[in-house]
Write a protein that holds these residues in place. Structure first.
Motif, mmCIF file in Angstrom:
data_model
loop_
_atom_site.group_PDB
_atom_site.id
_atom_site.type_symbol
_atom_site.label_atom_id
_atom_site.label_comp_id
_atom_site.label_asym_id
_atom_site.label_seq_id
_atom_site.Cartn_x
_atom_site.Cartn_y
_atom_site.Cartn_z
ATOM 1 N N GLU A 185 -9.401 8.004 21.084
ATOM 2 C CA GLU A 185 -8.216 8.496 20.375
ATOM 3 C C GLU A 185 -6.913 8.058 21.032
ATOM 4 O O GLU A 185 -5.840 8.390 20.541
ATOM 5 N N SER A 186 -7.013 7.425 22.153
ATOM 6 C CA SER A 186 -5.804 6.980 22.848
ATOM 7 C C SER A 186 -6.222 5.856 23.787
ATOM 8 O O SER A 186 -7.378 5.424 23.750
ATOM 9 N N ARG A 225 -17.901 7.446 18.973
ATOM 10 C CA ARG A 225 -16.656 7.518 18.190
ATOM 11 C C ARG A 225 -15.621 6.592 18.811
ATOM 12 O O ARG A 225 -15.777 6.140 19.946
ATOM 13 N N ASP A 274 -10.536 9.618 27.140
ATOM 14 C CA ASP A 274 -9.352 9.460 26.290
ATOM 15 C C ASP A 274 -8.658 10.820 26.162
ATOM 16 O O ASP A 274 -9.090 11.814 26.772
ATOM 17 N N ARG A 305 -8.630 12.968 23.763
ATOM 18 C CA ARG A 305 -9.464 14.034 23.182
ATOM 19 C C ARG A 305 -10.337 14.688 24.255
ATOM 20 O O ARG A 305 -10.482 15.907 24.291
#
Ligand code: SF4
Ligand SMILES: [Zn+2]
Length: 181
Positions: free
Chosen positions: A145-146, A142, A165, A167
């Motif tokens: 997220e950051s 995936r 990250d 998440r």
């Protein structure tokens, strides 16, 4: 004007121009074209390259895995049916990202991974990404997220299992909260 920002990631960047731009009728052009196409098959920017060549109408050599003849045929097909995208006219399969990536990294004995390719970013799915972002994408399946950072604290390490990250931080925190509850 059509952008050429993808050129930095071209698999043919250091290739012999005689392969990509053979002298037609020289007797070696068929072999050279096949070699060029084999390189294009491994190229991460093939779609951008194909679109560029088809749109500017370049009629020299192999671009985007297509010979001159194939590009002319593609343009003729699209002229006859302008609602088609280039992908519908001449699909360009993307090379396996993991193979491309693996050929540009080195894993130390202690498991930290370094990016050993000249370019500092890669053009993936229409976006420029850092090697760390690609490592994360491949390793975790995936997008991050950051901002990501290597929790091993080894400068420049892009071992996917060392990259975290927000998440991952949240998920770890949730586990700790559950244990504490
Ligand atoms: S698709 Fe082929 S011609 Fe285009 S940049 Fe990649 S290797 Fe070069
Ligand atoms: Zn590491």
């Amino acid at each position: 004007m059509t952008s050429l920002f993808w050129r930095d990631d071209a698999a043919c960047r250091d290739a012999d121009p005689r392969i990509f731009f053979p002298v037609y009728g020289s007797g070696r052009s068929t072999k050279a074209t096949a070699e060029a196409k084999a390189t294009c098959a491994t190229c991460l920017v093939r779609i951008a390259c194909r679109d560029f060549a088809l749109e500017i109408g370049d009629d020299n050599g192999v671009w985007g895995g297509l010979s001159i003849h194939e590009r002319r045929t593609a343009r003729a097909r699209r002229s006859a049916n302008p609602s088609l995208s280039w992908d519908e006219v001449v699909p360009a399969p993307r090379p396996p990202l993991d193979e491309y990536f693996t050929s540009r990294i080195k894993v130390d004995d202690d498991g930290h991974t370094r990016w050993i390719y000249n370019g500092t970013s890669l053009f993936v799915d229409g976006q420029r990404r850092t090697p760390g972002q690609v490592a994360f994408l491949l390793g975790h399946g995936r997008e991050p997220e950051s901002r990501i950072h290597a929790e091993c604290r080894v400068h420049g390490c892009i071992t996917s299992g060392h990259l975290i990250d927000d998440r991952i931080r949240r998920e770890r925190q949730a586990i700790q909260d559950d244990i504490a509850a």
